[in-house]
Design an enzyme around this catalytic site. Structure first.
Site, PDB file in Angstrom:
ATOM      1  N   GLU A 187      -0.607   9.120   1.925  1.00  0.00           N
ATOM      2  CA  GLU A 187       0.671   8.424   1.722  1.00  0.00           C
ATOM      3  C   GLU A 187       1.765   9.166   2.489  1.00  0.00           C
ATOM      4  OE1 GLU A 187       3.335   6.049   1.221  1.00  0.00           O
ATOM      5  OE2 GLU A 187       1.629   5.431  -0.018  1.00  0.00           O
ATOM      6  N   ASP A 192       1.549  -3.219   4.006  1.00  0.00           N
ATOM      7  CA  ASP A 192       2.670  -4.001   4.517  1.00  0.00           C
ATOM      8  C   ASP A 192       2.120  -5.200   5.284  1.00  0.00           C
ATOM      9  OD1 ASP A 192       4.940  -5.028   5.812  1.00  0.00           O
ATOM     10  OD2 ASP A 192       5.842  -3.037   5.977  1.00  0.00           O
ATOM     11  N   LYS A 212       6.315 -11.695   9.442  1.00  0.00           N
ATOM     12  CA  LYS A 212       6.825 -12.439  10.586  1.00  0.00           C
ATOM     13  C   LYS A 212       5.794 -12.426  11.715  1.00  0.00           C
ATOM     14  CE  LYS A 212      11.720 -11.629   9.594  1.00  0.00           C
ATOM     15  NZ  LYS A 212      13.002 -11.072  10.092  1.00  0.00           N
ATOM     16  N   THR A 220      -2.711  -3.816 -11.436  1.00  0.00           N
ATOM     17  CA  THR A 220      -1.396  -3.188 -11.531  1.00  0.00           C
ATOM     18  C   THR A 220      -0.404  -4.100 -12.260  1.00  0.00           C
ATOM     19  OG1 THR A 220      -0.600  -4.118  -9.446  1.00  0.00           O
ATOM     20  CG2 THR A 220      -1.823  -2.050  -9.322  1.00  0.00           C
ATOM     21  N   LYS A 221       0.705  -3.515 -12.715  1.00  0.00           N
ATOM     22  CA  LYS A 221       1.760  -4.302 -13.363  1.00  0.00           C
ATOM     23  C   LYS A 221       2.323  -5.332 -12.382  1.00  0.00           C
ATOM     24  CE  LYS A 221       3.269  -0.835 -16.741  1.00  0.00           C
ATOM     25  NZ  LYS A 221       4.399   0.025 -17.186  1.00  0.00           N
TER      26      LYS A 221
END
Length: 239
Positions: free
Chosen positions: A94, A144, A148, A217-218
């Site tokens: 990360e 990500d 576009k 996940t939440k």
């Protein structure tokens, strides 16, 4: 770079060519807890790119299957997976420093010991620190999407990257992806279906149900309530 045949040729001429990275650096403010976690736990759980190629059995003090996750965010799911699969060793990559601090803090609270972290670009870690045929699983969850059209070339799942990743997986190792952007899911499926050396683990040759090993996940739970889809893809290295 059109007048140069390679980055090396450009460099000899004194011209620097910017490399495309696997991320966009996002600096955020560290909380006191995150900063304290980095100071306290990085010496034992942190890995450095400058150390070069790693021998995982030396890093973890044992021989076990190794799972590598690219872009673990705040790390809660990664820690949960490491806790639920103690027979495996986990490495997270990360670039977002607050996420690194949060992950270290969560791992300490959960007494997780089979986890190590890099704070660096994933492409460089794969190239310089991970031996070929050494990974049992590579995870890429909710990267990500660069939604576009003109930015699609920035998406990490591209043919060249996939082949570099393939070399790091052992035969039978799995590349597991997940995204909540249908267009990116379609892009992943297209790239992986054409990738040499991989076989889709989907019975319908497209997507797989979320496996138990990937925590819900939440963010994902909220998406389900709103009717948003999530697509999982799992491709096995066969050659």
């Amino acid at each position: 770079m059109s007048q140069f045949k390679s980055e090396e040729e450009a460099a000899k001429s004194g011209v620097y060519i910017r490399k495309i990275q696997s991320f966009v650096k996002r600096e955020g403010r560290l909380t006191q807890g995150q900063a304290r976690a980095i100071e306290q736990y990085w010496p034992t759980m942190g890995l450095e790119h400058k150390a070069g190629s790693l021998t995982f059995s030396e890093v973890f003090g044992r021989s076990a299957p190794v799972v590598l996750e690219i872009g673990f965010g705040m790390g809660k799911s990664l820690v949960e997976m490491a806790a639920k699969e103690p027979e495996k060793d986990f490495i997270g990559i990360e670039v977002h420093r607050p996420g690194v601090g949060a992950c270290l803090n969560e791992a300490a609270e959960q007494s997780v010991t089979n986890l190590r972290l890099f704070e660096h670009d994933a492409a460089e870690i794969l190239a310089d620190c991970v031996a070929d045929n050494s990974l049992a699983r590579v995870q890429l969850f909710f990267p990500d999407p660069w939604h576009k059209t003109r930015h699609h070339k920035r998406r990490i799942v591209q043919s060249e990257f996939v082949q570099k990743l393939r070399a790091k997986l052992e035969i039978g190792g799995v590349f597991h992806m997940a995204t909540d952007w249908e267009n990116y899911a379609e892009h992943m499926l297209e790239v992986m279906s054409e990738a040499e050396g991989f076989k889709n683990q989907s019975e319908t040759n497209d997507y797989v149900p979320r496996p138990e090993q990937r925590p819900l996940t939440k963010f994902e739970q909220r998406g389900h309530r709103l009717g948003h889809g999530v697509w999982d893809l799992m491709f096995e290295r066969i050659s």
